[in-house]
Design a protein around this motif. Structure first.
Motif, PDB file in Angstrom:
ATOM      1  N   UNK A  66       0.840  -1.180   0.000  1.00 21.22           N
ATOM      2  CA  UNK A  66       0.000   0.000   0.000  1.00 21.22           C
ATOM      3  C   UNK A  66       0.882   1.238   0.000  1.00 21.22           C
ATOM      4  N   UNK A  67       0.493   2.237  -0.765  1.00 17.19           N
ATOM      5  CA  UNK A  67       1.302   3.437  -0.882  1.00 17.19           C
ATOM      6  C   UNK A  67       1.471   4.135   0.458  1.00 17.19           C
ATOM      7  N   UNK A  68       0.466   4.071   1.308  1.00 18.44           N
ATOM      8  CA  UNK A  68       0.556   4.742   2.596  1.00 18.44           C
ATOM      9  C   UNK A  68       1.499   4.019   3.554  1.00 18.44           C
ATOM     10  N   UNK A  69       1.725   2.752   3.335  1.00 16.79           N
ATOM     11  CA  UNK A  69       2.607   1.982   4.212  1.00 16.79           C
ATOM     12  C   UNK A  69       4.070   2.130   3.828  1.00 16.79           C
ATOM     13  N   UNK A  70       4.352   2.227   2.526  1.00 16.00           N
ATOM     14  CA  UNK A  70       5.732   2.315   2.047  1.00 16.00           C
ATOM     15  C   UNK A  70       5.937   3.603   1.257  1.00 16.00           C
ATOM     16  N   UNK A  71       6.992   4.319   1.577  1.00 14.33           N
ATOM     17  CA  UNK A  71       7.392   5.504   0.818  1.00 14.33           C
ATOM     18  C   UNK A  71       8.868   5.349   0.487  1.00 14.33           C
ATOM     19  N   UNK A  72       9.190   5.318  -0.821  1.00 12.71           N
ATOM     20  CA  UNK A  72      10.557   5.082  -1.266  1.00 12.71           C
ATOM     21  C   UNK A  72      11.036   6.259  -2.096  1.00 12.71           C
ATOM     22  N   UNK A  73      12.245   6.728  -1.798  1.00  9.52           N
ATOM     23  CA  UNK A  73      12.850   7.833  -2.527  1.00  9.52           C
ATOM     24  C   UNK A  73      14.255   7.431  -2.958  1.00  9.52           C
ATOM     25  N   UNK A  74      14.546   7.572  -4.254  1.00 10.01           N
ATOM     26  CA  UNK A  74      15.891   7.304  -4.761  1.00 10.01           C
ATOM     27  C   UNK A  74      16.489   8.599  -5.288  1.00 10.01           C
ATOM     28  N   UNK A  75      17.792   8.757  -5.105  1.00 14.49           N
ATOM     29  CA  UNK A  75      18.484   9.992  -5.478  1.00 14.49           C
ATOM     30  C   UNK A  75      19.749   9.634  -6.244  1.00 14.49           C
ATOM     31  N   UNK A  76      19.915  10.192  -7.451  1.00  7.08           N
ATOM     32  CA  UNK A  76      21.071   9.877  -8.292  1.00  7.08           C
ATOM     33  C   UNK A  76      21.581  11.152  -8.948  1.00  7.08           C
ATOM     34  N   UNK A  77      22.922  11.296  -8.949  1.00  6.91           N
ATOM     35  CA  UNK A  77      23.552  12.418  -9.627  1.00  6.91           C
ATOM     36  C   UNK A  77      24.917  12.005 -10.140  1.00  6.91           C
ATOM     37  N   UNK A  78      25.366  12.622 -11.245  1.00  5.16           N
ATOM     38  CA  UNK A  78      26.673  12.313 -11.821  1.00  5.16           C
ATOM     39  C   UNK A  78      27.235  13.535 -12.503  1.00  5.16           C
ATOM     40  N   UNK A  79      28.556  13.737 -12.367  1.00  7.69           N
ATOM     41  CA  UNK A  79      29.264  14.804 -13.067  1.00  7.69           C
ATOM     42  C   UNK A  79      30.500  14.184 -13.696  1.00  7.69           C
ATOM     43  N   UNK A  80      30.599  14.239 -15.023  1.00  8.48           N
ATOM     44  CA  UNK A  80      31.749  13.703 -15.752  1.00  8.48           C
ATOM     45  C   UNK A  80      32.254  14.784 -16.699  1.00  8.48           C
ATOM     46  N   UNK A  81      33.529  15.158 -16.564  1.00  7.23           N
ATOM     47  CA  UNK A  81      34.123  16.178 -17.432  1.00  7.23           C
ATOM     48  C   UNK A  81      35.329  15.582 -18.142  1.00  7.23           C
ATOM     49  N   UNK A  82      35.642  16.129 -19.326  1.00  8.19           N
ATOM     50  CA  UNK A  82      36.814  15.702 -20.082  1.00  8.19           C
ATOM     51  C   UNK A  82      37.407  16.924 -20.774  1.00  8.19           C
ATOM     52  N   UNK A  83      38.578  16.737 -21.378  1.00 13.78           N
ATOM     53  CA  UNK A  83      39.262  17.860 -22.008  1.00 13.78           C
ATOM     54  C   UNK A  83      40.473  18.248 -21.197  1.00 13.78           C
ATOM     55  N   UNK A  84      40.569  19.538 -20.849  1.00 14.98           N
ATOM     56  CA  UNK A  84      41.707  19.994 -20.052  1.00 14.98           C
ATOM     57  C   UNK A  84      41.686  19.389 -18.650  1.00 14.98           C
ATOM     58  N   UNK A  85      40.501  19.141 -18.135  1.00 13.87           N
ATOM     59  CA  UNK A  85      40.360  18.533 -16.812  1.00 13.87           C
ATOM     60  C   UNK A  85      39.409  17.349 -16.911  1.00 13.87           C
ATOM     61  N   UNK A  86      39.815  16.215 -16.370  1.00 16.76           N
ATOM     62  CA  UNK A  86      38.969  15.026 -16.385  1.00 16.76           C
ATOM     63  C   UNK A  86      38.593  14.650 -14.956  1.00 16.76           C
ATOM     64  N   UNK A 118      39.660  12.180  -9.941  1.00 13.60           N
ATOM     65  CA  UNK A 118      40.212  13.369 -10.573  1.00 13.60           C
ATOM     66  C   UNK A 118      41.480  12.999 -11.322  1.00 13.60           C
ATOM     67  N   UNK A 119      41.728  13.695 -12.417  1.00 10.47           N
ATOM     68  CA  UNK A 119      42.974  13.514 -13.141  1.00 10.47           C
ATOM     69  C   UNK A 119      44.062  14.369 -12.490  1.00 10.47           C
ATOM     70  N   UNK A 120      45.173  13.743 -12.133  1.00  8.04           N
ATOM     71  CA  UNK A 120      46.285  14.448 -11.486  1.00  8.04           C
ATOM     72  C   UNK A 120      47.544  14.258 -12.311  1.00  8.04           C
ATOM     73  N   UNK A 121      48.446  15.222 -12.203  1.00  5.68           N
ATOM     74  CA  UNK A 121      49.711  15.177 -12.937  1.00  5.68           C
ATOM     75  C   UNK A 121      50.828  14.746 -12.003  1.00  5.68           C
ATOM     76  N   UNK A 122      51.567  13.702 -12.388  1.00  2.00           N
ATOM     77  CA  UNK A 122      52.679  13.208 -11.599  1.00  2.00           C
ATOM     78  C   UNK A 122      53.909  14.089 -11.773  1.00  2.00           C
ATOM     79  N   UNK A 123      54.939  13.832 -10.980  1.00  2.00           N
ATOM     80  CA  UNK A 123      56.162  14.628 -11.039  1.00  2.00           C
ATOM     81  C   UNK A 123      56.844  14.542 -12.392  1.00  2.00           C
TER      82      UNK A 123
END
Length: 260
Positions: A24-44, A74-79
């Protein structure tokens, strides 16, 4: 492999949806949350954030179950000038709370348990169990303010590379400790309009070793009947951290929230 747990989390959202639809909808309440950030180019960079919250409303109990995760590369630059992707944030948390309704209106007794695994936080892991009393301080048609307070116990692990030492000068890296704590929480919700809602959550875990304060400020706007967009700002402060750690962590997120 690094994204395995978040993949399970997102998959669990669909599984929970199918399960909730059978109740029953009144007995169960479900919430899902999703987010994503993907960048490329000079910074990945790659950032994934997900969560599931399930509310189970019974005659004498209101139960809440939560699962959250965040992963960042994150993309990092080594020595030597070469670039490679490195994990810069990875954190997972799970919690459950049972609220037993009292005869007093909007009052309850609660029992709560949680576990946090944080690869880059002030503590490698934290487990908390507590019990206490909760009530509603504000009960307007468009505003609600709930409060909870009670004693608890925290069991935590220092990071494997922690620089903290005990009173005898011995390293605490990778060591476990436990302590009695006091917990308090304020949960405010303001329905601005039919399509917008503001929330503010503040919680404190006070102990002799460390006091942890968490805050989430969020604005949710409805896209359609079940889908919302959420902008949130999270702050986590630890009063006692190693010299190589920051006392305060912040996180700004933009996610989609689906309720069913």
């Amino acid at each position: 492999m690094k994204l395995k747990l978040l993949s399970i989390l997102v998959a669990a959202s669909a599984t929970t949806s199918a399960f909730a639809s059978e109740e029953e909808q009144k007995a169960w309440e479900v919430t899902s949350e999703v987010g994503a950030i993907i960048t490329s180019g000079n910074t990945e960079t790659t950032t994934l954030k997900g969560g599931i919250k399930v509310l189970h409303n019974l005659e004498s109990w209101n139960n809440e179950y939560k699962l959250d995760g965040i992963y960042k590369e994150d993309e990092v630059e080594n020595d030597d000038g070469t670039k490679e992707k490195q994990r810069t944030n990875e954190k997972y948390s799970i919690s459950a709370q049972g609220n037993y309704k009292l005869n007093e209106k909007h009052a309850h007794l609660f029992i709560y348990g949680s576990h946090v695994s944080d690869y880059f936080g002030a503590y490698r892991s934290e487990s908390v169990i507590s019990a206490g009393y909760g009530l509603r301080l504000l009960n307007e048609s468009n505003m609600k303010l709930n409060a909870e307070i009670g004693p608890g116990y925290k069991y935590f692990k220092y990071p494997d590379v922690s620089e903290e030492v005990d009173e005898n000068g011995n390293s605490l890296a990778g060591e476990y400790e436990g302590e009695v704590i006091a917990l308090g929480k304020l949960d405010f919700s303001w329905k601005i309009s039919d399509n917008a809602r503001f929330t503010q959550l503040v919680s404190v875990e006070y102990g002799d070793t460390n006091t942890k304060t968490r805050s989430e400020t969020a604005l949710l706007t409805k896209i359609n009947g079940s889908l919302q967009m959420k902008v949130a700002y999270n702050i986590t402060n630890n009063s006692d951290v190693a010299d190589d750690k920051e006392a305060t962590d912040t996180e700004t997120s933009l996610t989609l929230v689906y309720s069913f």
